[in-house]
Design a protein around this motif. Structure first.
Motif, PDB file in Angstrom:
ATOM      1  N   HIS A  88       0.826  -1.200   0.000  1.00 22.43           N
ATOM      2  CA  HIS A  88       0.000   0.000   0.000  1.00 22.43           C
ATOM      3  C   HIS A  88       0.867   1.259   0.000  1.00 22.43           C
ATOM      4  O   HIS A  88       2.004   1.260   0.480  1.00 22.43           O
ATOM      5  N   LEU A  89       0.291   2.337  -0.531  1.00 23.56           N
ATOM      6  CA  LEU A  89       0.932   3.653  -0.494  1.00 23.56           C
ATOM      7  C   LEU A  89       0.368   4.427   0.695  1.00 23.56           C
ATOM      8  O   LEU A  89      -0.849   4.542   0.849  1.00 23.56           O
ATOM      9  N   VAL A  90       1.250   4.987   1.532  1.00 24.41           N
ATOM     10  CA  VAL A  90       0.853   5.692   2.749  1.00 24.41           C
ATOM     11  C   VAL A  90       0.885   7.197   2.480  1.00 24.41           C
ATOM     12  O   VAL A  90       1.835   7.723   1.883  1.00 24.41           O
ATOM     13  N   ILE A  91      -0.170   7.879   2.940  1.00 21.03           N
ATOM     14  CA  ILE A  91      -0.256   9.337   2.817  1.00 21.03           C
ATOM     15  C   ILE A  91      -0.501   9.913   4.208  1.00 21.03           C
ATOM     16  O   ILE A  91      -1.445   9.509   4.890  1.00 21.03           O
ATOM     17  N   ASP A  92       0.356  10.856   4.622  1.00 18.34           N
ATOM     18  CA  ASP A  92       0.210  11.512   5.924  1.00 18.34           C
ATOM     19  C   ASP A  92      -0.246  12.949   5.682  1.00 18.34           C
ATOM     20  O   ASP A  92       0.327  13.673   4.867  1.00 18.34           O
ATOM     21  N   ALA A  93      -1.305  13.363   6.387  1.00 17.73           N
ATOM     22  CA  ALA A  93      -1.894  14.690   6.190  1.00 17.73           C
ATOM     23  C   ALA A  93      -1.582  15.650   7.313  1.00 17.73           C
ATOM     24  O   ALA A  93      -2.039  16.791   7.293  1.00 17.73           O
ATOM     25  N   LYS A  94      -0.810  15.233   8.320  1.00 15.41           N
ATOM     26  CA  LYS A  94      -0.471  16.131   9.430  1.00 15.41           C
ATOM     27  C   LYS A  94       0.760  16.944   9.035  1.00 15.41           C
ATOM     28  O   LYS A  94       1.752  16.417   8.561  1.00 15.41           O
ATOM     29  N   PHE A  95       0.687  18.241   9.267  1.00 11.66           N
ATOM     30  CA  PHE A  95       1.773  19.140   8.863  1.00 11.66           C
ATOM     31  C   PHE A  95       1.962  20.193   9.950  1.00 11.66           C
ATOM     32  O   PHE A  95       0.990  20.794  10.410  1.00 11.66           O
ATOM     33  N   PRO A  96       3.199  20.439  10.395  1.00 12.49           N
ATOM     34  CA  PRO A  96       3.437  21.430  11.468  1.00 12.49           C
ATOM     35  C   PRO A  96       3.338  22.859  10.938  1.00 12.49           C
ATOM     36  O   PRO A  96       4.213  23.338  10.219  1.00 12.49           O
ATOM     37  N   LEU A  97       2.268  23.549  11.349  1.00 13.75           N
ATOM     38  CA  LEU A  97       2.057  24.908  10.873  1.00 13.75           C
ATOM     39  C   LEU A  97       2.364  25.969  11.923  1.00 13.75           C
ATOM     40  O   LEU A  97       2.295  27.156  11.632  1.00 13.75           O
ATOM     41  N   GLU A  98       2.679  25.568  13.169  1.00 10.10           N
ATOM     42  CA  GLU A  98       2.918  26.566  14.204  1.00 10.10           C
ATOM     43  C   GLU A  98       4.130  27.423  13.870  1.00 10.10           C
ATOM     44  O   GLU A  98       4.072  28.667  13.903  1.00 10.10           O
ATOM     45  N   ALA A  99       5.242  26.761  13.516  1.00  9.98           N
ATOM     46  CA  ALA A  99       6.449  27.524  13.178  1.00  9.98           C
ATOM     47  C   ALA A  99       6.251  28.323  11.900  1.00  9.98           C
ATOM     48  O   ALA A  99       6.804  29.423  11.742  1.00  9.98           O
ATOM     49  N   TRP A 100       5.469  27.790  10.965  1.00  9.30           N
ATOM     50  CA  TRP A 100       5.203  28.526   9.724  1.00  9.30           C
ATOM     51  C   TRP A 100       4.431  29.821  10.016  1.00  9.30           C
ATOM     52  O   TRP A 100       4.753  30.885   9.477  1.00  9.30           O
ATOM     53  N   ASN A 101       3.428  29.722  10.875  1.00 12.46           N
ATOM     54  CA  ASN A 101       2.699  30.927  11.265  1.00 12.46           C
ATOM     55  C   ASN A 101       3.597  31.901  12.025  1.00 12.46           C
ATOM     56  O   ASN A 101       3.452  33.118  11.894  1.00 12.46           O
ATOM     57  N   ALA A 102       4.542  31.351  12.779  1.00 12.83           N
ATOM     58  CA  ALA A 102       5.492  32.225  13.485  1.00 12.83           C
ATOM     59  C   ALA A 102       6.385  32.971  12.497  1.00 12.83           C
ATOM     60  O   ALA A 102       6.746  34.130  12.712  1.00 12.83           O
ATOM     61  N   ILE A 103       6.759  32.317  11.387  1.00 14.00           N
ATOM     62  CA  ILE A 103       7.556  32.991  10.347  1.00 14.00           C
ATOM     63  C   ILE A 103       6.770  34.163   9.763  1.00 14.00           C
ATOM     64  O   ILE A 103       7.297  35.260   9.559  1.00 14.00           O
ATOM     65  N   LYS A 104       5.502  33.935   9.484  1.00 13.30           N
ATOM     66  CA  LYS A 104       4.689  34.989   8.892  1.00 13.30           C
ATOM     67  C   LYS A 104       4.430  36.140   9.869  1.00 13.30           C
ATOM     68  O   LYS A 104       4.248  37.277   9.445  1.00 13.30           O
ATOM     69  N   LYS A 105       4.398  35.835  11.166  1.00 12.00           N
ATOM     70  CA  LYS A 105       4.114  36.868  12.158  1.00 12.00           C
ATOM     71  C   LYS A 105       5.373  37.537  12.696  1.00 12.00           C
ATOM     72  O   LYS A 105       5.280  38.419  13.552  1.00 12.00           O
ATOM     73  N   ALA A 106       6.558  37.123  12.217  1.00 11.11           N
ATOM     74  CA  ALA A 106       7.809  37.676  12.752  1.00 11.11           C
ATOM     75  C   ALA A 106       7.911  39.157  12.421  1.00 11.11           C
ATOM     76  O   ALA A 106       7.633  39.588  11.305  1.00 11.11           O
ATOM     77  N   ALA A 107       8.348  39.949  13.437  1.00 13.08           N
ATOM     78  CA  ALA A 107       8.414  41.402  13.271  1.00 13.08           C
ATOM     79  C   ALA A 107       9.758  41.881  12.758  1.00 13.08           C
ATOM     80  O   ALA A 107       9.854  42.970  12.193  1.00 13.08           O
ATOM     81  N   ASP A 108      10.837  41.102  12.934  1.00  9.57           N
ATOM     82  CA  ASP A 108      12.163  41.524  12.487  1.00  9.57           C
ATOM     83  C   ASP A 108      12.911  40.327  11.940  1.00  9.57           C
ATOM     84  O   ASP A 108      12.407  39.194  11.936  1.00  9.57           O
ATOM     85  N   ASP A 109      14.120  40.560  11.464  1.00 10.53           N
ATOM     86  CA  ASP A 109      14.932  39.495  10.862  1.00 10.53           C
ATOM     87  C   ASP A 109      15.316  38.436  11.890  1.00 10.53           C
ATOM     88  O   ASP A 109      15.379  37.242  11.568  1.00 10.53           O
ATOM     89  N   ARG A 110      15.588  38.849  13.109  1.00  9.02           N
ATOM     90  CA  ARG A 110      15.979  37.882  14.133  1.00  9.02           C
ATOM     91  C   ARG A 110      14.841  36.913  14.436  1.00  9.02           C
ATOM     92  O   ARG A 110      15.052  35.690  14.512  1.00  9.02           O
ATOM     93  N   ALA A 111      13.626  37.451  14.567  1.00 10.72           N
ATOM     94  CA  ALA A 111      12.473  36.587  14.828  1.00 10.72           C
ATOM     95  C   ALA A 111      12.206  35.675  13.634  1.00 10.72           C
ATOM     96  O   ALA A 111      11.843  34.498  13.789  1.00 10.72           O
ATOM     97  N   THR A 112      12.401  36.196  12.427  1.00  7.14           N
ATOM     98  CA  THR A 112      12.207  35.376  11.229  1.00  7.14           C
ATOM     99  C   THR A 112      13.209  34.234  11.177  1.00  7.14           C
ATOM    100  O   THR A 112      12.866  33.089  10.864  1.00  7.14           O
ATOM    101  N   THR A 113      14.466  34.529  11.500  1.00  2.00           N
ATOM    102  CA  THR A 113      15.503  33.474  11.504  1.00  2.00           C
ATOM    103  C   THR A 113      15.182  32.413  12.548  1.00  2.00           C
ATOM    104  O   THR A 113      15.302  31.207  12.287  1.00  2.00           O
ATOM    105  N   GLU A 114      14.768  32.830  13.726  1.00  2.00           N
ATOM    106  CA  GLU A 114      14.445  31.872  14.789  1.00  2.00           C
ATOM    107  C   GLU A 114      13.232  31.021  14.404  1.00  2.00           C
ATOM    108  O   GLU A 114      13.234  29.782  14.604  1.00  2.00           O
ATOM    109  N   ALA A 115      12.212  31.647  13.827  1.00  2.00           N
ATOM    110  CA  ALA A 115      11.037  30.886  13.414  1.00  2.00           C
ATOM    111  C   ALA A 115      11.374  29.931  12.280  1.00  2.00           C
ATOM    112  O   ALA A 115      10.871  28.799  12.230  1.00  2.00           O
TER     113      ALA A 115
END
Length: 411
Positions: free
Chosen positions: A209-236
């Motif tokens: 069988h072929l396995v498909i996983d639909a869980k994806f970590p979006l917390e850090a991705w949302n943190a990247i989008k909400k980062a206010a400066d370059d340092r926060a973006t790098t950390e996210a």
């Protein structure tokens, strides 16, 4: 007298060895006075001549001005006559113009009244249409408000980890259900190592069988989008890379089972923009996924993969039913052979009918010629004419199936 002569010869000034006497000075003064008198006379004469010339010129100018004045008076008289004529003409034209203007104003008033009536009617119609459109706009506004509430609800869903996973799961299930037949997939099935992938797709020929996983970590991705400066973006970004690499490792360890699942698993990303961002800015994550035999797919790539799997399943079913298809083809060829025989027999009957029609036309032609000779009372060659006997044709027996024109395609 001698004293006067002596006085006149008395030297007054010596200039450069030249003695100048009083008599010489007096003679020079007298000569100078005479010259001045002559010059004054000449000037007075010239002034007199100039006055005479100016007076003559003034008289000529006066005569010319008088002539011009006479001409002007004549022109003025002519202009007064013309102006009187023009005044009369303008008076008549003005009366005609006033009449025309009144007529046109009356026509324009009537047209304006009609136009106002039509415009009022059109305005009422436009207002009714506008009301209808406003009703449509109100409906659309209500729909937009409902959509906004749904978006807010979706945002609330995406803010929670479990509900966000359910959202990705629902999108993946929708794509799978739309692309594969029932029975070709399973959701939340349990593998031999007690792990439960989000979806397993059954492959043809009893392949794993072929396995498909639909869980994806979006917390850090949302943190990247909400980062206010370059340092926060790098950390996210660092946190996002760590989370997704951990998720890839979990998929590789849990869902890649030899003999039970395919050696490659799919990690479903429920957003095309996130998928593009990963491939553009996180090349190391892509390389780690390849090494771990995990393929990151977006909704469009998953849909394309499902279509390929569907084509493979269809091809496998075709191969399984190949003997049945071959038998149907053989029976179809038999039906085609019988159809060909019956069409050829029908063609023979049509040929015989055509020959009979040609002979009938020959007989009718001879009858027409004979009728013409009888009408012209021409019996010269009557005795030499041999009466033709009608040709006896064998009577063909037509089978009932052929007589009705039926062509049976089944034996």
């Amino acid at each position: 007298m001698n004293n006067l002569s002596d006085f006149l010869s008395t030297t007054i000034v010596t200039l450069g060895g030249l003695n100048i006497s009083f008599g010489q000075v007096l003679a020079s003064v007298i000569a100078l006075v005479v010259i001045m008198l002559v010059a004054i006379f000449i000037l007075l004469w010239r002034a007199s001549n100039n006055r005479h010339k100016a007076r003559d010129l003034e008289m000529q100018n006066s005569m010319a001005a008088q002539s011009q004045m006479n001409d002007l008076l004549k022109v003025q008289a002519e202009m007064q006559g013309r102006m009187t004529t023009m005044a009369e003409l303008f008076g008549s034209r003005q009366s005609e113009l006033n009449q025309n203007i009144n007529n046109r104003l009356d026509g324009m008033s009537q047209k304006l009244g009609n136009s106002l009536v039509e415009q009022t009617k059109a305005t009422h119609e436009n207002l009714s249409k506008l009301q209808e459109r406003l009703a449509v706009i109100d409906t659309a506004q209500n729909n937009i408000q409902t959509l906004a509430q749904n978006v807010v609800g979706l945002q609330a869903i995406l803010s929670d980890k479990q509900t966000r996973g359910a959202f990705g799961q629902s999108r993946m299930e929708t794509i799978i259900k739309d692309g594969l037949p029932i029975g070709a997939y399973q959701f939340q099935t349990t593998l031999s190592n007690s792990s439960r992938p989000d979806c397993t797709v059954k492959m043809p020929n009893d392949s794993p069988h072929l396995v498909i996983d639909a869980k994806f970590p979006l917390e850090a991705w949302n943190a990247i989008k909400k980062a206010a400066d370059d340092r926060a973006t790098t950390e996210a970004s660092r946190q996002f890379r760590a989370d997704i690499e951990k998720h890839i490792k979990d998929i590789s360890e849990k869902y890649l089972i030899a003999g039970e699942t395919q050696d490659t698993a799919f990690m479903f990303v429920p957003s095309e923009s996130i998928f593009a961002e990963i491939h553009e800015n996180f090349e190391g994550v892509i390389q780690k996924a390849h090494r771990s035999r995990v393929v990151i797919v977006s909704p469009s790539l998953l849909m394309l993969s499902i279509q390929v799997i569907q084509a493979v399943l269809k091809d496998a079913r075709m191969r399984e039913q190949a003997h049945l298809i071959q038998g149907e083809v053989i029976r179809l060829m038999d039906d085609i052979g019988r159809l060909d025989d019956r069409v050829r027999k029908l063609q023979t009957h049509f040929g015989q009918s055509q020959r009979d029609i040609d002979q009938i036309l020959t007989s009718t032609d001879k009858i027409a010629k004979r009728s013409a000779k009888i009408e012209d009372m021409d019996f010269q060659d009557t005795d030499s004419v041999n009466i033709e006997k009608p040709e006896q044709k064998p009577i063909s027996v037509v089978k009932p199936a052929q007589e009705k024109g039926r062509l049976n395609l089944r034996p």
